[in-house]
Design a protein around this motif. Sequence first.
Motif, PDB file in Angstrom:
ATOM      1  N   ASN A   1       0.855  -1.179   0.000  1.00 24.30           N
ATOM      2  CA  ASN A   1       0.000   0.000   0.000  1.00 24.30           C
ATOM      3  C   ASN A   1       0.898   1.238   0.000  1.00 24.30           C
ATOM      4  O   ASN A   1       1.605   1.500   0.965  1.00 24.30           O
ATOM      5  CB  ASN A   1      -0.893  -0.031   1.244  1.00 24.30           C
ATOM      6  CG  ASN A   1      -1.935   1.058   1.258  1.00 24.30           C
ATOM      7  OD1 ASN A   1      -1.635   2.199   1.573  1.00 24.30           O
ATOM      8  ND2 ASN A   1      -3.165   0.702   0.946  1.00 24.30           N
TER       9      ASN A   1
ATOM     10  N   TRP B   1       1.383   5.261  -0.253  1.00 25.94           N
ATOM     11  CA  TRP B   1       0.763   6.578  -0.123  1.00 25.94           C
ATOM     12  C   TRP B   1       1.750   7.634  -0.600  1.00 25.94           C
ATOM     13  O   TRP B   1       2.870   7.727  -0.083  1.00 25.94           O
ATOM     14  CB  TRP B   1       0.378   6.871   1.327  1.00 25.94           C
ATOM     15  CG  TRP B   1      -0.958   6.338   1.730  1.00 25.94           C
ATOM     16  CD1 TRP B   1      -1.550   5.186   1.305  1.00 25.94           C
ATOM     17  CD2 TRP B   1      -1.861   6.941   2.670  1.00 25.94           C
ATOM     18  NE1 TRP B   1      -2.772   5.030   1.915  1.00 25.94           N
ATOM     19  CE2 TRP B   1      -2.988   6.088   2.760  1.00 25.94           C
ATOM     20  CE3 TRP B   1      -1.822   8.091   3.445  1.00 25.94           C
ATOM     21  CZ2 TRP B   1      -4.075   6.370   3.600  1.00 25.94           C
ATOM     22  CZ3 TRP B   1      -2.902   8.367   4.279  1.00 25.94           C
ATOM     23  CH2 TRP B   1      -4.012   7.522   4.344  1.00 25.94           C
TER      24      TRP B   1
ATOM     25  N   ASN C   1      -5.299  -4.969  -7.867  1.00 29.58           N
ATOM     26  CA  ASN C   1      -4.621  -3.691  -7.642  1.00 29.58           C
ATOM     27  C   ASN C   1      -5.548  -2.554  -8.029  1.00 29.58           C
ATOM     28  O   ASN C   1      -6.475  -2.722  -8.815  1.00 29.58           O
ATOM     29  CB  ASN C   1      -3.314  -3.622  -8.434  1.00 29.58           C
ATOM     30  CG  ASN C   1      -3.527  -3.283  -9.893  1.00 29.58           C
ATOM     31  OD1 ASN C   1      -3.398  -2.137 -10.317  1.00 29.58           O
ATOM     32  ND2 ASN C   1      -3.854  -4.301 -10.692  1.00 29.58           N
TER      33      ASN C   1
ATOM     34  N   ASN D   1      -3.176   7.099  -3.333  1.00 40.28           N
ATOM     35  CA  ASN D   1      -2.895   5.759  -2.833  1.00 40.28           C
ATOM     36  C   ASN D   1      -2.865   4.763  -3.991  1.00 40.28           C
ATOM     37  O   ASN D   1      -3.671   4.845  -4.917  1.00 40.28           O
ATOM     38  CB  ASN D   1      -3.998   5.368  -1.825  1.00 40.28           C
ATOM     39  CG  ASN D   1      -4.109   3.879  -1.602  1.00 40.28           C
ATOM     40  OD1 ASN D   1      -5.101   3.267  -1.981  1.00 40.28           O
ATOM     41  ND2 ASN D   1      -3.117   3.307  -0.996  1.00 40.28           N
TER      42      ASN D   1
ATOM     43  N   TYR E   1      -2.266   0.367  -4.525  1.00 39.39           N
ATOM     44  CA  TYR E   1      -2.113  -0.849  -3.738  1.00 39.39           C
ATOM     45  C   TYR E   1      -2.185  -2.094  -4.605  1.00 39.39           C
ATOM     46  O   TYR E   1      -2.730  -2.084  -5.706  1.00 39.39           O
ATOM     47  CB  TYR E   1      -3.172  -0.927  -2.637  1.00 39.39           C
ATOM     48  CG  TYR E   1      -4.586  -1.154  -3.127  1.00 39.39           C
ATOM     49  CD1 TYR E   1      -5.042  -2.437  -3.443  1.00 39.39           C
ATOM     50  CD2 TYR E   1      -5.485  -0.091  -3.258  1.00 39.39           C
ATOM     51  CE1 TYR E   1      -6.333  -2.653  -3.883  1.00 39.39           C
ATOM     52  CE2 TYR E   1      -6.781  -0.306  -3.703  1.00 39.39           C
ATOM     53  CZ  TYR E   1      -7.200  -1.586  -4.016  1.00 39.39           C
ATOM     54  OH  TYR E   1      -8.482  -1.796  -4.458  1.00 39.39           O
TER      55      TYR E   1
ATOM     56  N   LEU F   1      -4.904  -5.818   3.452  1.00 37.14           N
ATOM     57  CA  LEU F   1      -4.971  -4.506   2.809  1.00 37.14           C
ATOM     58  C   LEU F   1      -5.476  -3.452   3.784  1.00 37.14           C
ATOM     59  O   LEU F   1      -4.952  -2.333   3.838  1.00 37.14           O
ATOM     60  CB  LEU F   1      -5.882  -4.565   1.580  1.00 37.14           C
ATOM     61  CG  LEU F   1      -6.087  -3.233   0.850  1.00 37.14           C
ATOM     62  CD1 LEU F   1      -4.759  -2.665   0.372  1.00 37.14           C
ATOM     63  CD2 LEU F   1      -7.059  -3.400  -0.318  1.00 37.14           C
TER      64      LEU F   1
ATOM     65  N   ASP G   1      -3.336  -0.131   4.852  1.00 34.46           N
ATOM     66  CA  ASP G   1      -3.880   1.208   4.650  1.00 34.46           C
ATOM     67  C   ASP G   1      -4.037   1.943   5.964  1.00 34.46           C
ATOM     68  O   ASP G   1      -3.776   3.153   6.048  1.00 34.46           O
ATOM     69  CB  ASP G   1      -5.227   1.109   3.931  1.00 34.46           C
ATOM     70  CG  ASP G   1      -5.665   2.442   3.369  1.00 34.46           C
ATOM     71  OD1 ASP G   1      -4.964   2.966   2.477  1.00 34.46           O
ATOM     72  OD2 ASP G   1      -6.696   2.982   3.821  1.00 34.46           O
TER      73      ASP G   1
END
Length: 451
Positions: free
Chosen positions: A49, A51, A97, A107, A109, A381, A385
């Motif tokens: 993940n 950012w 994804n 973001n 992931y 996940l 996050d």
Amino acid sequence: MRRILLLGVLLATPCLGQEPLLSHRLYTLPNGLRLVVHEDHSAPLVAVNVWVHVGSGHERPGRTGFAHLFEHLMFEGSRHVAEGEFDNLLEAAGAINNGSTNPDRTNYYEVLPSNALELALWLEADRLGTPLDSVTQRKLDLQREVVKNERRQSYDNRPYGRFFEVAAALLYPPGHPYSWTTIGSMADLDAASLDDVRAFFRTFYVPNNVVVAVAGDVDADSVYRAVQRFFGWLPAGAPVPRPEVAAPPLPGTRYRTVEDRVTLPQYNAIWRSVPAFAADEGSLLVLAALLGEGRGSRLYRRLVLRQQLAQSVTVVQDGMLRSGDFYVRVLARPEVPLRWIEAAVLEEIARVAAAPPSAAEVRRAQARVESALLDELQTVLGKADRMNHYLYYTGRADYLAEDLARIRRVTPADLQRVAAVYLHGRPRVVISIVPQGRTDLAATPPAEEAR
């Protein structure tokens, strides 16, 4: 394969009755990129993940929607990954994804079998370091049209879709970074150029503005070595500019009526509240649950069950990096005047401000807030996050215990106080969305508030 993977994601959960933990290791590379790793060996899965600390709140007037447009471009190839191959490589490994953009961050992931972790890290490093190698005018034009179509579907042509754009412009003064939506305007999207793309990338997509969170069936030190190998070559960028713009209080109560292609009128009221993780946010989260979360909440019982004036009720405390807003949204039944809805909403808020709710009612609201938070941690996940979320907004990736504590220590007196301080008698924005030609259903200012 994707169905099997998603089932595995659901199975990667903590045991019932255990206090959840977000134990982690935090690393910082020489180029400033930070890595946070949580080991969860309950299933052979891992989430990556990423950012990037840039969102629509970092844009400027005339270039709104750019953070979201750039998110789309990041899926269009990089130096070593041809156009379309990013998704193909991940799908071949059994991965899912996606990406998202909000006012504060962007973001990206992946969730995949843990033995394919290095594939996800390599792909993320290549597109973080070399997207400009593959960005062309054709790709920019294509993704611009994709985003414009997304705007049409989600805002312009969607029932009640104009709400957030109208609300942002009423809640924040012109030029404030929260006064526009993440999607941006059509004119600004049309104005975006390749030079804008390059400047945006060089300013914000630098390793010292990025956090990579990894959660799953991994060894933390092995992940760090892999991240060093894949991301360590990226040069650090200049310090990233942060808009230091205060959120001014609402100058007064404002009413706006929006006619839309809808059949049911919708009442929306928004008050200025507090940023994410500010001192009173825990109490406001519990107050939102008490007023509008679930069939036992005050507004649902009154408007949906007892008076049968509404179809649904939503109450949200929305804390962001620089500000926060408290939303009450009620979808009324056909032909119901929204002034009736407003009267009920304001009466219920006044009741809380006048007398603290019972301890039992507060405990039920706290349980709903806590349950929603813990539900996020049921997947790798969600854990990745949440670590990124905590690290960005509080400076600590392991803030979970404190987050739960701030909810659990809320008292009936706290709810009475925040209802009085932030809501009862305070300026608000009121937006009535009504069927075309039915402005008679809209909420309007009472005599003492009319201008």
